[in-house]
Write a protein that holds these residues in place. Structure first.
Motif, short mmCIF file in Angstrom:
data_model
loop_
_atom_site.label_atom_id
_atom_site.label_comp_id
_atom_site.label_asym_id
_atom_site.label_seq_id
_atom_site.Cartn_x
_atom_site.Cartn_y
_atom_site.Cartn_z
N GLU A 95 4.75 0.17 -0.97
CA GLU A 95 5.19 -0.26 0.36
C GLU A 95 4.23 -1.29 0.95
OE1 GLU A 95 8.11 0.37 1.84
OE2 GLU A 95 8.62 1.43 0.00
N ALA A 96 2.94 -1.12 0.72
CA ALA A 96 1.95 -2.08 1.22
C ALA A 96 2.12 -3.44 0.53
CB ALA A 96 0.54 -1.54 1.01
N ILE A 97 2.39 -3.44 -0.76
CA ILE A 97 2.60 -4.70 -1.47
C ILE A 97 3.88 -5.37 -0.97
CG2 ILE A 97 3.14 -5.71 -3.72
CD1 ILE A 97 1.17 -3.65 -4.90
N LYS A 98 4.91 -4.58 -0.71
CA LYS A 98 6.14 -5.14 -0.14
C LYS A 98 5.86 -5.80 1.20
CE LYS A 98 9.62 -1.96 -1.99
NZ LYS A 98 10.60 -0.93 -1.59
N LEU A 99 5.02 -5.16 2.00
CA LEU A 99 4.64 -5.72 3.30
C LEU A 99 3.97 -7.07 3.13
CD1 LEU A 99 4.02 -5.22 6.45
CD2 LEU A 99 1.78 -4.54 5.60
N LEU A 100 3.05 -7.15 2.18
CA LEU A 100 2.31 -8.40 1.96
C LEU A 100 3.20 -9.51 1.43
CD1 LEU A 100 -0.93 -6.95 0.37
CD2 LEU A 100 -0.67 -7.86 2.68
N ARG A 101 4.14 -9.17 0.58
CA ARG A 101 5.01 -10.19 -0.02
C ARG A 101 6.03 -10.73 0.96
NH1 ARG A 101 7.29 -9.12 -5.63
NH2 ARG A 101 7.38 -11.37 -5.58
N GLY A 102 6.36 -9.96 1.99
CA GLY A 102 7.29 -10.41 3.00
C GLY A 102 8.73 -10.19 2.59
N PRO A 103 9.64 -10.63 3.43
CA PRO A 103 11.07 -10.42 3.14
C PRO A 103 11.51 -11.23 1.92
CG PRO A 103 10.81 -11.80 5.06
CD PRO A 103 9.43 -11.33 4.68
N LYS A 104 12.28 -10.60 1.09
CA LYS A 104 12.82 -11.26 -0.10
C LYS A 104 14.34 -11.23 -0.02
CE LYS A 104 9.04 -12.10 -2.28
NZ LYS A 104 8.60 -13.43 -2.45
N PRO A 105 14.99 -12.25 -0.52
CA PRO A 105 16.46 -12.24 -0.51
C PRO A 105 16.98 -11.13 -1.41
CG PRO A 105 15.62 -14.13 -1.74
CD PRO A 105 14.44 -13.45 -1.11
N SER A 106 18.13 -10.62 -1.04
CA SER A 106 18.76 -9.57 -1.81
C SER A 106 19.24 -10.12 -3.14
CB SER A 106 19.93 -9.00 -1.03
OG SER A 106 20.61 -8.06 -1.81
N ASP A 124 -10.28 -10.67 2.54
CA ASP A 124 -10.73 -9.81 3.63
C ASP A 124 -9.62 -9.57 4.65
OD1 ASP A 124 -13.23 -9.60 2.48
OD2 ASP A 124 -14.10 -11.21 3.71
N THR A 125 -8.85 -10.62 4.96
CA THR A 125 -7.73 -10.50 5.89
C THR A 125 -6.67 -9.56 5.33
OG1 THR A 125 -8.13 -12.74 6.70
CG2 THR A 125 -5.97 -11.78 7.16
N VAL A 126 -6.36 -9.72 4.04
CA VAL A 126 -5.38 -8.85 3.39
C VAL A 126 -5.86 -7.40 3.41
CG1 VAL A 126 -4.36 -8.27 1.14
CG2 VAL A 126 -4.32 -10.63 1.96
N ARG A 127 -7.13 -7.20 3.12
CA ARG A 127 -7.70 -5.84 3.12
C ARG A 127 -7.55 -5.19 4.49
NH1 ARG A 127 -11.89 -7.01 0.63
NH2 ARG A 127 -11.38 -6.09 -1.36
N LYS A 128 -7.85 -5.93 5.56
CA LYS A 128 -7.72 -5.38 6.92
C LYS A 128 -6.26 -5.07 7.24
CE LYS A 128 -11.74 -7.81 8.67
NZ LYS A 128 -12.21 -8.94 9.48
N ARG A 129 -5.36 -5.97 6.83
CA ARG A 129 -3.94 -5.76 7.10
C ARG A 129 -3.41 -4.53 6.38
NH1 ARG A 129 0.66 -10.19 5.71
NH2 ARG A 129 2.38 -9.08 6.68
N VAL A 130 -3.81 -4.35 5.12
CA VAL A 130 -3.38 -3.18 4.36
C VAL A 130 -3.98 -1.90 4.95
CG1 VAL A 130 -3.50 -2.04 2.10
CG2 VAL A 130 -2.98 -4.48 2.25
N LEU A 131 -5.23 -1.97 5.34
CA LEU A 131 -5.88 -0.80 5.94
C LEU A 131 -5.15 -0.36 7.20
CD1 LEU A 131 -8.21 1.15 5.62
CD2 LEU A 131 -9.64 -0.41 6.91
N GLU A 132 -4.75 -1.30 8.04
CA GLU A 132 -3.98 -0.98 9.24
C GLU A 132 -2.63 -0.37 8.88
OE1 GLU A 132 -3.64 -4.59 11.44
OE2 GLU A 132 -5.76 -4.62 11.99
N PHE A 133 -2.01 -0.86 7.81
CA PHE A 133 -0.70 -0.37 7.40
C PHE A 133 -0.78 1.07 6.88
CE2 PHE A 133 2.45 0.29 4.01
CZ PHE A 133 3.61 0.14 4.74
#
Length: 64
Positions: free
Chosen positions: A47-58, A24-33
């Motif tokens: 882009e939404a999945i990238k947001l959820l996964r967070g920063p990744k090393p290059s 439910d938290t993820v759903r709300k966060r994606v909806l806002e995005f």
């Protein structure tokens, strides 16, 4: 956009085990995005999945 949100939540749920509350938290966060985003639904979903996964090393190569 509701289809994009559900697709992202379902896809992210395959990558990470989520409890009902976390889902439910993820759903709300994606909806806002995705609110106000325009363009291709696939691009927005990625882009939404990238947001959820967070920063990744290059993964670029370091110079020798």
């Amino acid at each position: 956009m509701e289809m994009v949100v559900e697709r992202v939540v379902r896809t992210y749920g395959m990558m990470v085990t989520l409890s009902r509350e976390e889902e439910d938290t993820v759903r709300k966060r994606v909806l806002e995005f995705v609110e106000g985003k325009t363009g291709d639904e696939n691009t927005i979903a990625v882009e939404a999945i990238k947001l959820l996964r967070g920063p990744k090393p290059s993964r670029t190569r370091r110079p020798k």
